[in-house]
Design an enzyme around this catalytic site. Structure first.
Site, PDB file in Angstrom:
ATOM      1  N   HIS A 123       0.801  -1.299  -0.141  1.00 35.64           N
ATOM      2  CA  HIS A 123      -0.047  -0.124  -0.055  1.00 35.64           C
ATOM      3  C   HIS A 123       0.824   1.343  -0.100  1.00 35.64           C
ATOM      4  O   HIS A 123       0.480   2.235   0.786  1.00 35.64           O
ATOM      5  CB  HIS A 123      -0.885  -0.165   1.191  1.00 35.64           C
ATOM      6  CG  HIS A 123      -1.941  -1.270   1.118  1.00 35.64           C
ATOM      7  ND1 HIS A 123      -2.486  -1.528  -0.023  1.00 35.64           N
ATOM      8  CD2 HIS A 123      -2.782  -1.639   2.109  1.00 35.64           C
ATOM      9  CE1 HIS A 123      -3.439  -2.298   0.148  1.00 35.64           C
ATOM     10  NE2 HIS A 123      -3.928  -2.538   1.618  1.00 35.64           N
ATOM     11  N   HIS A 197      -9.728   2.175  -0.035  1.00 31.48           N
ATOM     12  CA  HIS A 197      -9.657   0.896   0.904  1.00 31.48           C
ATOM     13  C   HIS A 197     -10.654   1.112   1.872  1.00 31.48           C
ATOM     14  O   HIS A 197     -10.647   0.855   3.216  1.00 31.48           O
ATOM     15  CB  HIS A 197      -8.515   0.917   1.583  1.00 31.48           C
ATOM     16  CG  HIS A 197      -7.941  -0.400   1.996  1.00 31.48           C
ATOM     17  ND1 HIS A 197      -8.683  -1.132   2.792  1.00 31.48           N
ATOM     18  CD2 HIS A 197      -6.888  -1.450   1.766  1.00 31.48           C
ATOM     19  CE1 HIS A 197      -8.101  -2.404   3.232  1.00 31.48           C
ATOM     20  NE2 HIS A 197      -7.138  -2.586   2.494  1.00 31.48           N
ATOM     21  N   GLU A 337     -11.591  -3.729  -3.394  1.00 31.76           N
ATOM     22  CA  GLU A 337     -10.734  -2.718  -3.874  1.00 31.76           C
ATOM     23  C   GLU A 337     -10.290  -2.980  -5.496  1.00 31.76           C
ATOM     24  O   GLU A 337      -9.342  -3.596  -5.837  1.00 31.76           O
ATOM     25  CB  GLU A 337      -9.315  -2.677  -3.060  1.00 31.76           C
ATOM     26  CG  GLU A 337      -9.643  -2.606  -1.828  1.00 31.76           C
ATOM     27  CD  GLU A 337      -8.484  -3.236  -0.695  1.00 31.76           C
ATOM     28  OE1 GLU A 337      -7.241  -2.917  -1.219  1.00 31.76           O
ATOM     29  OE2 GLU A 337      -8.484  -4.518  -0.418  1.00 31.76           O
TER      30      GLU A 337
END
Length: 374
Positions: A123, A197, A337
């Site tokens: 991420h 997210h 996602e």
């Protein structure tokens, strides 16, 4: 405009109300910078967006009786997001999901990233876009009230090449659709994979109910199995005959503990990328549909991206206390996602995550809400 947006035979339209956008202070960072919250209201929905992490803090959605509930996990104050972020509602970048060994090669040059998920990068790094203060580029009233946030990531930030100028626009229309539109440009070749997210529980984040009874549809015939560190093995496997077959509606809890498939214990449940197309498409396509039978709330997610990561909240461990005062535990929420596949920069068969100067990256995500009759 999108073929997937069709009226549900058993759905009731959300009530139409006048749209509105308003801005208010939310808190102050330790260095004194102010964090703002923008509230969008329209189509019976209310969304609250923070400039910290460009995150979706709340999303109030009516059930079949017209009673609203907040359907996303998050905190009541800024301190929660600073202490234990958990990626609740955030905008993830510069590269969402995992990159093997925190390394990739671009134009013959090797780049090293922070290994913040075991041996891998996750991420965007230790201080990815989710831990940055975005600026408000514009707030619009009217038929689809919106807020546009902007962040400029300098060349070399978290190990990524190129100065990346990223933006996200959150908008609510009168039909009960939340649009989250990511765009980015760069001044030299780089990789990019932005997504949202948010953790959803259509029963309400304060309901005390899990998402195991939620009924999920993902129109994907293939998925990408992972190794012990949750990096795709490179195989693009059929979902047929596995717990990953959601081509027809299935309760999430029906097969989440089916340890006969080694992928289930490997991900502690579902934490996998589903293959929808071979590359980004010109327009949005359906990536998932979720229904909570008890409340009647229905969410249809669409995007132009080739994959969707389905995560069933497997690593929530009750240490995070949310807006309603409840501890969030395993299976209390799910994330969907839309994105390019994990580790794409190291796996040419997955396509490309490359962005060049003069081109514009885009991830267009829509969340369409309705209420199904009993």
């Amino acid at each position: 405009m999108r073929a997937w947006i069709t009226a549900l035979a058993c759905a009731c339209a959300l009530p139409a109300v006048a749209g509105e956008a308003r801005t208010a202070p939310f808190g102050t960072l330790p260095d004194g910078r102010a964090v703002e919250e923008v509230t969008l209201s329209n189509g019976g929905l209310t969304a609250r967006v923070l400039t910290w992490g460009a995150l979706l803090r709340t999303l109030d959605v009516p059930d079949r009786a017209g009673t609203p509930a907040d359907v996303v996990l998050g905190y009541a104050d800024l301190a929660g997001y600073l202490k234990a972020p958990n990626y609740f509602g955030v905008s993830v970048g510069r590269y969402a999901n995992r990159i093997r060994d925190g390394r990739f090669r671009l134009d013959g040059k090797d780049y090293a990233l922070a290994r913040n998920d075991g041996p891998n990068a996750l991420h965007g790094g230790r201080e990815g876009f989710d831990k940055r203060l975005w600026t408000i580029a514009g707030v619009e009233q009217g038929a689809a009230p919106s807020v546009t946030l902007r962040y400029v990531s300098p060349d070399g930030e978290e190990g990524y090449p190129g100065t990346l100028t990223a933006s996200v626009t959150y908008a609510l229309d009168a039909a009960g659709t939340l649009t989250v539109d990511y765009r980015a440009t760069t001044d030299k070749p780089t990789i990019v994979n932005l997504t949202n997210h948010s953790f959803f529980n259509l029963a309400g984040e304060g309901s005390g109910r899990t998402i195991l009874d939620h009924v999920l549809t993902i129109p994907a015939e293939r998925y990408t199995p992972v190794d012990a560190t949750l990096i795709p093995t490179g195989e693009i496997a059929p979902v047929a005959g596995t717990p990953f077959d959601f081509r027809k509606p299935e309760p999430i809890g029906a097969r989440i503990r089916d340890g006969r498939d080694p992928q289930i214990p490997r991900g502690r449940g579902y934490d996998h990328n589903f293959v929808l197309t071979n590359a980004p498409t010109a327009d949005a396509h359906l990536v998932a549909r979720v229904e909570d039978p008890a409340s009647g709330r229905v969410m249809e997610v669409a995007s132009n991206q080739p994959g969707v990561q389905f995560y069933a909240g497997n690593f929530l461990d009750a240490t995070a206390v949310g807006k309603s005062g409840l501890s969030y535990r395993q299976s209390d929420a799910l994330a969907l996602e839309p994105q390019v596949f994990p580790d794409t920069p190291n796996q040419p068969a997955f396509g490309t995550a490359r962005l060049d100067p003069g081109a514009t990256y885009r991830n267009l995500i829509t969340y369409r809400f309705s209420a199904a009759a009993r």
